[in-house]
Design an enzyme around this catalytic site. Structure first.
Site, PDB file in Angstrom:
ATOM      1  N   PHE A 184      54.315  38.760 -68.378  1.00  0.00           N
ATOM      2  CA  PHE A 184      53.894  37.578 -69.125  1.00  0.00           C
ATOM      3  C   PHE A 184      54.514  37.540 -70.524  1.00  0.00           C
ATOM      4  CE2 PHE A 184      50.169  35.816 -71.732  1.00  0.00           C
ATOM      5  CZ  PHE A 184      50.603  34.508 -71.631  1.00  0.00           C
ATOM      6  N   ARG A 187      61.941  46.884 -61.722  1.00  0.00           N
ATOM      7  CA  ARG A 187      61.510  47.437 -60.434  1.00  0.00           C
ATOM      8  C   ARG A 187      61.954  46.540 -59.287  1.00  0.00           C
ATOM      9  NH1 ARG A 187      55.257  48.859 -60.744  1.00  0.00           N
ATOM     10  NH2 ARG A 187      55.192  46.816 -61.725  1.00  0.00           N
ATOM     11  N   ASP A 201      59.468  53.088 -61.302  1.00  0.00           N
ATOM     12  CA  ASP A 201      58.196  53.100 -62.017  1.00  0.00           C
ATOM     13  C   ASP A 201      58.495  53.318 -63.489  1.00  0.00           C
ATOM     14  OD1 ASP A 201      55.639  54.818 -63.057  1.00  0.00           O
ATOM     15  OD2 ASP A 201      55.044  53.493 -61.428  1.00  0.00           O
ATOM     16  N   CYS A 254      57.337  46.392 -73.865  1.00  0.00           N
ATOM     17  CA  CYS A 254      56.259  45.473 -73.479  1.00  0.00           C
ATOM     18  C   CYS A 254      55.547  45.896 -72.199  1.00  0.00           C
ATOM     19  CB  CYS A 254      56.808  44.055 -73.281  1.00  0.00           C
ATOM     20  SG  CYS A 254      57.497  43.300 -74.765  1.00  0.00           S
ATOM     21  N   ARG A 304      50.561  49.594 -67.964  1.00  0.00           N
ATOM     22  CA  ARG A 304      49.516  49.350 -66.972  1.00  0.00           C
ATOM     23  C   ARG A 304      48.459  48.541 -67.690  1.00  0.00           C
ATOM     24  NH1 ARG A 304      44.648  51.574 -64.415  1.00  0.00           N
ATOM     25  NH2 ARG A 304      44.846  51.342 -62.150  1.00  0.00           N
ATOM     26  N   SER A 329      47.535  46.972 -78.182  1.00  0.00           N
ATOM     27  CA  SER A 329      46.421  46.068 -77.881  1.00  0.00           C
ATOM     28  C   SER A 329      45.362  46.165 -78.963  1.00  0.00           C
ATOM     29  CB  SER A 329      45.796  46.434 -76.528  1.00  0.00           C
ATOM     30  OG  SER A 329      44.579  45.732 -76.332  1.00  0.00           O
ATOM     31  N   TYR A 363      41.730  51.678 -70.920  1.00  0.00           N
ATOM     32  CA  TYR A 363      42.951  50.993 -71.359  1.00  0.00           C
ATOM     33  C   TYR A 363      43.142  51.153 -72.864  1.00  0.00           C
ATOM     34  CZ  TYR A 363      46.086  47.073 -72.446  1.00  0.00           C
ATOM     35  OH  TYR A 363      47.118  46.304 -72.921  1.00  0.00           O
ATOM     36  N   LYS A 370      46.122  53.263 -74.933  1.00  0.00           N
ATOM     37  CA  LYS A 370      47.003  52.627 -75.918  1.00  0.00           C
ATOM     38  C   LYS A 370      46.958  53.370 -77.253  1.00  0.00           C
ATOM     39  CE  LYS A 370      48.943  48.917 -74.014  1.00  0.00           C
ATOM     40  NZ  LYS A 370      50.405  48.682 -74.013  1.00  0.00           N
ATOM     41  N   GLY A 388      36.277  19.556 -64.248  1.00  0.00           N
ATOM     42  CA  GLY A 388      35.060  18.952 -64.772  1.00  0.00           C
ATOM     43  C   GLY A 388      33.813  19.762 -64.545  1.00  0.00           C
TER      44      GLY A 388
END
Length: 320
Positions: A11, A33, A50, A70, A73, A116, A142, A146, A191
């Site tokens: 992303f 990969r 990997d 960037c 996992r 992060s 996570y 980091k 909606g």
């Protein structure tokens, strides 16, 4: 200048690749990969299995000046791994530090690590936004991984002289966004009544274009070396404000119901969705003044313009 960019199919990495590959005097090399369907002109690639693969030989061949890291996992809402922390450490710590060693051995002068805000923690109190020099307090595997990667990189930089730059984004939105932000757009587009009108929180977000602009700024800015930067749009929103502005961008009404936050929180916990409730009802703000002052940087995109661009890309995807 030669740049190795990891995570180029992801992303954030995909958007960074678009900017770097269109910048004069930059040669971009990406480990992949799986082959990319549309490779920008002039970009070189090499295969990996990997992120933890030994890439020393490739780095020795390509001899990058800068590495923009960037890949990772990513955070998983319902992680089914037997030992989530071990899996995060294998990729986000061991893989990152292996890349850093390959980079310094190949003569790279700078390593940019996209970390992060989870390194700082999960929630802020009113009037107390996170700052880059706050004591880190990660909670989940996570965020812990980091932080460990950041500390390992800074130690490696101190030992080798390679410049380390750390960027901690808040929630990123933009073209290709997934997970909760995409679900929010789907709810608004259909909606669906949403029970968030009574929420009085504040959350920092960052448009993909603003994050990419900061990453690219850090490639060669002399004041970036050795620093930790928090990044956001600089315009914090409550959950109902975000929903109303996103609905406007989609040209749809926001149907918001005034359900008390304690009731939402209790219901979410009963359903095992406490973390999601925290994101929707709690506050998480960052102070980017240090980033702005040190780099002379301002987010180039305003929130409403960025939300409209995100809405357009979502609508285009829906029509496909």
């Amino acid at each position: 200048m030669r740049i190795i960019l990891t995570g180029a199919s992801g992303f954030v990495g995909r958007a960074v690749l678009q900017v770097l590959s269109s910048t004069a005097d930059l040669a971009v090399i990406i480990p992949l990969r799986t082959p990319m369907r549309a490779m920008p002109d002039g970009v070189l690639s090499y295969p990996i299995h990997d992120l933890t693969d030994d890439q020393s030989a490739q780095f020795a061949v390509h001899r990058p000046d800068v590495v923009v890291h960037c890949a990772s996992r990513v955070h998983i809402m319902s992680d089914k791994s037997a030992d989530p922390l071990a899996e995060f450490r294998r990729v986000n710590v061991d893989g990152t530090l292996a890349l850093a060693r390959a980079a310094s051995d190949a003569g790279a002068r700078r390593f940019i690590f996209v970390s992060s805000i989870k390194v700082n923690g999960e929630e802020t109190q009113p009037g107390r936004p996170y700052r880059s020099d706050d004591e880190p307090k990660p909670i989940d595997p996570y965020g812990i991984s980091k932080l460990e990667a950041e500390r390992g990189l800074l130690a490696h930089g101190a030992a080798t002289g390679m410049e380390i730059v750390i960027i901690r984004p808040v929630l990123v939105y933009g073209h290709g966004v997934r997970a909760n932000f995409l679900n929010m757009m789907r709810w608004l587009d259909r909606g669906v009544p949403l029970p968030f009108a009574a929420i009085r929180n504040k959350r920092s977000l960052v448009a993909l274009g603003n994050l990419v602009d900061l990453i690219v700024t850090c490639v060669d800015h002399p004041a970036a070396a050795g620093q930790v930067f928090l990044v956001s749009d600089g315009d914090d929103l409550s959950t109902p404000d975000l929903l109303q502005r996103m609905a406007s961008a989609l040209n749809k009404p926001a149907r918001l119901l005034p359900i008390p936050s304690w009731m939402l929180d209790a219901g979410a916990k009963l359903l095992g969705k406490g973390a999601l409730s925290r994101r929707l009802c709690g506050s998480l703000q960052v102070d980017i003044s240090s980033t702005q002052e040190r780099l002379g940087w301002q987010p180039p995109l305003g929130v409403d313009d960025a939300l409209r661009a995100t809405a357009r890309s979502y609508q285009e995807d829906v029509r496909k």
